[in-house]
Design an enzyme around this catalytic site. Structure first.
Site, PDB file in Angstrom:
ATOM      1  N   GLU A  95      30.403  -4.850  35.763  1.00  0.00           N
ATOM      2  CA  GLU A  95      30.269  -3.781  34.666  1.00  0.00           C
ATOM      3  C   GLU A  95      28.836  -3.064  35.430  1.00  0.00           C
ATOM      4  OE1 GLU A  95      31.366  -1.860  32.799  1.00  0.00           O
ATOM      5  OE2 GLU A  95      33.859  -3.417  32.378  1.00  0.00           O
ATOM      6  N   CYS A 251      42.899  11.016  30.960  1.00  0.00           N
ATOM      7  CA  CYS A 251      42.793  12.931  30.280  1.00  0.00           C
ATOM      8  C   CYS A 251      41.080  12.623  31.103  1.00  0.00           C
ATOM      9  CB  CYS A 251      42.131  11.992  29.355  1.00  0.00           C
ATOM     10  SG  CYS A 251      41.544  12.667  27.926  1.00  0.00           S
ATOM     11  N   CYS A 258      47.875  16.002  30.885  1.00  0.00           N
ATOM     12  CA  CYS A 258      48.540  15.742  29.094  1.00  0.00           C
ATOM     13  C   CYS A 258      50.027  15.046  29.773  1.00  0.00           C
ATOM     14  CB  CYS A 258      48.433  17.250  28.767  1.00  0.00           C
ATOM     15  SG  CYS A 258      46.412  17.619  28.467  1.00  0.00           S
ATOM     16  N   CYS A 261      50.514  11.375  29.363  1.00  0.00           N
ATOM     17  CA  CYS A 261      49.684  11.513  28.765  1.00  0.00           C
ATOM     18  C   CYS A 261      50.320  10.204  27.920  1.00  0.00           C
ATOM     19  CB  CYS A 261      48.510  11.474  27.883  1.00  0.00           C
ATOM     20  SG  CYS A 261      46.995  11.031  26.560  1.00  0.00           S
ATOM     21  N   CYS A 267      47.406  13.441  20.197  1.00  0.00           N
ATOM     22  CA  CYS A 267      45.932  14.199  21.041  1.00  0.00           C
ATOM     23  C   CYS A 267      46.194  15.358  19.636  1.00  0.00           C
ATOM     24  CB  CYS A 267      46.852  14.337  22.072  1.00  0.00           C
ATOM     25  SG  CYS A 267      44.780  15.048  22.223  1.00  0.00           S
TER      26      CYS A 267
HETATM   27  S1  SF4 Z   1      47.232  13.999  25.509  1.00  0.00           S
HETATM   28 FE1  SF4 Z   1      44.683  13.963  24.740  1.00  0.00          FE
HETATM   29  S2  SF4 Z   1      44.449  12.209  25.082  1.00  0.00           S
HETATM   30 FE2  SF4 Z   1      46.104  12.835  26.852  1.00  0.00          FE
HETATM   31  S3  SF4 Z   1      45.321  13.785  28.736  1.00  0.00           S
HETATM   32 FE3  SF4 Z   1      45.858  15.042  27.403  1.00  0.00          FE
HETATM   33  S4  SF4 Z   1      43.707  15.702  26.005  1.00  0.00           S
HETATM   34 FE4  SF4 Z   1      43.483  13.615  26.757  1.00  0.00          FE
END
Ligand code: SF4
Ligand SMILES: [Zn+2]
Length: 510
Positions: A95, A251, A258, A261, A267
């Site tokens: 870290e 993201c 997206c 994701c 989201c």
């Molecule tokens: S859907 Fe929302 S959380 Fe997922 S990558 Fe796109 S902006 Fe980021």
């Protein structure tokens, strides 16, 4: 990723300062006044308040993480090390290294570090010189020094036992802030505590359409509350790493993926983009009455929505979030650096390096003899000042005209835009600098690279070698005038070893 992580830590420090004025990390009593009024609950649009949704986010994120996570040495160690102190130490080192530094860069440093100092006890016994040598090139050198100081404290004051909660880690270990403490406790001990670093800030701000300044104490506080509410109770370490991994790989700041994701259905930034697109196409088709654009959360003066002066920008899509106050420009600084070079055994070059003071920027690191310069000086003046400086160090007069101009090397520190004005001075005798002012030593090129030298100094040496290579390669001497860019100004014939006596004149008797 890690710069953002540090930004979160900085924001947190400010946040703590706001919440507890006058209270130091050591727990001094708050000054004056009663308890601050409880902050009003933010609008629901910016929260995770539905238990079923929280469960779904945890499940989706962990499933994705199990499938897609990167194979990283600290993750392997955290998963396989049975000894809890060793495990916490392994996570702690990772870290600290990851602050301000990319994962790809850290891996090799981490492996070498853990091989050399696999335990807190081993690190506590190392010298600062050894720590600096291994850290050389990783930047932000005080991190290594502080890590070692804290390891010594654990060994000498805590009987070698790492504090067992995030709160105690933060309270007892110098250099361990809220983020690092949360990461160590959740990953090593399974404590259900959230973490907020730059990646988490980005993901959460997008998930919940938070467009207010993400480095402000009010927003950072909200994000910590959210991270603590979201963290999976049975796999907190994996959940925190999953959230950070999502920010690092999916993201991402500029072009988030997206479609890939795992939490896209939760989201709100994405939902807003979809709504806007829907409205725009209906308008195009003439099937939509002229209604206003999709609004923010609808609460006037909302502290988490984008400020009225910087409203939602349709062209940015989900990257409308997060937003940060404009970054302060780094200050400009100039330093003259002189590479003193002599021929060692078998004609191999050797360089004189000196050690920096034990505190301040690049504390304890080695560098070529250097001198900070005022901005706007003429090249001639810089040269004279450097010659005077070398003269004071060596105790012998140095002719300014003997310094060979190499060029300028630029290095950006976090808060300083540093320009090194590089000179070289070939010598054929022994030169030592006044040991009272700074320790100094001659090193071969190999020893130079193995020493605790900064990346900036490696760039300086590279510039010298490049100049020499160009000149040797062409077999000709550059005829550029003094003051020109690399390789030019004041250059002397190449391939000629200049005598020390050419530059150090014997002082005339008074
Ligand atoms: S859907 Fe929302 S959380 Fe997922 S990558 Fe796109 S902006 Fe980021
Ligand atoms: Zn709002």
């Amino acid at each position: 990723m890690s710069q953002l992580r540090a930004a979160a830590a900085r924001g947190l420090q400010r946040s703590r300062a706001v919440r507890s004025p006058g209270r130091s990390r050591k727990g001094a009593a708050p000054r004056g006044g009663g308890p601050a009024p409880a902050p009003a609950q933010p609008p629901a649009q910016h929260l995770f308040s539905d238990a079923a949704e929280i469960e779904a986010v945890r499940r989706n994120l962990l499933t994705w993480y199990d499938k897609c996570k990167r194979d990283l040495p600290w993750r392997t160690l955290a998963a396989s090390e049975p000894d809890v102190d060793r495990r916490a130490y392994a996570v702690w080192v990772s870290e600290i290294m990851l602050q301000q530094t990319q994962v790809a860069t850290v891996i090799d440093y981490y492996n070498r570090w853990m091989q050399k100092w696999p335990t807190l006890q081993a690190l506590a016994e190392a010298s600062l010189e050894e720590v600096n040598e291994l850290w050389a090139g990783l930047g932000y050198y005080s991190r290594g020094k502080r890590l070692q100081e804290a390891a010594r404290k654990v060994v000498s004051e805590l009987a070698g036992r790492m504090p067992r909660t995030a709160e105690d880690l933060q309270k007892l270990l110098p250099g361990v802030g809220r983020y690092t403490a949360g990461a160590i406790a959740s990953i090593s001990y399974g404590q259900a505590t959230g973490v907020v670093d730059g990646n988490v800030i980005r993901v959460l701000c997008r998930l919940r359409c938070i467009g207010a300044d993400s480095s402000s104490p009010a927003v950072i506080d909200r994000l910590w509350d959210m991270a603590n509410a979201l963290v999976d109770r049975s796999r907190p370490g994996d959940f925190n790493q999953a959230l950070m991994e999502l920010g690092a790989t999916v993201c991402v700041p500029k072009a988030p993926l997206c479609e890939e994701c795992p939490v896209k259905q939760h989201c709100r930034a994405r939902r807003r983009v979809e709504k806007e697109l829907g409205l725009a196409s209906r308008r195009l088709l003439g099937t939509c009455p002229p209604v206003p654009d999709v609004e923010d959360c609808g609460v006037g003066g909302c502290p988490l929505c984008p400020p009225a002066t910087e409203p939602w920008d349709s062209s940015l899509g989900v990257t409308n979030f997060p937003r940060k106050a404009a970054k302060k420009q780094p200050r400009a600084a100039r330093t003259a650096a002189c590479v003193l070079e002599r021929r060692g055994r078998c004609g191999a070059p050797q360089y004189l390096i000196v050690q920096r003071p034990s505190s301040g920027l690049l504390a304890g690191l080695w560098e070529f003899p250097s001198l900070p310069l005022a901005l706007g000086l003429q090249e001639e003046k810089q040269r004279e000042l450097l010659a005077d400086h070398l003269q004071a160090w060596t105790g012998r007069p140095v002719a300014a005209g003997g310094l060979r101009y190499v060029g300028e090397v630029i290095h950006i520190f976090s808060h300083i835009h540093q320009t090194y004005v590089v000179y070289s001075l070939p010598v054929d005798g022994d030169v030592t600098l006044d040991p009272v002012s700074s320790p100094s030593r001659w090193v071969t090129e190999e020893e130079f690279h193995a020493s605790a030298v900064s990346t900036a100094m490696k760039k300086v040496l590279k510039a010298c070698e490049k100049q020499r290579g160009e000149q040797n390669g062409s077999g000709k001497v550059s005829k550029r005038k003094r003051g020109a860019k690399p390789g030019g100004a004041g250059s002397r014939p190449t391939g000629t070893q200049l005598s020390l006596h050419a530059f150090f004149r014997t002082p005339s008797p008074q």
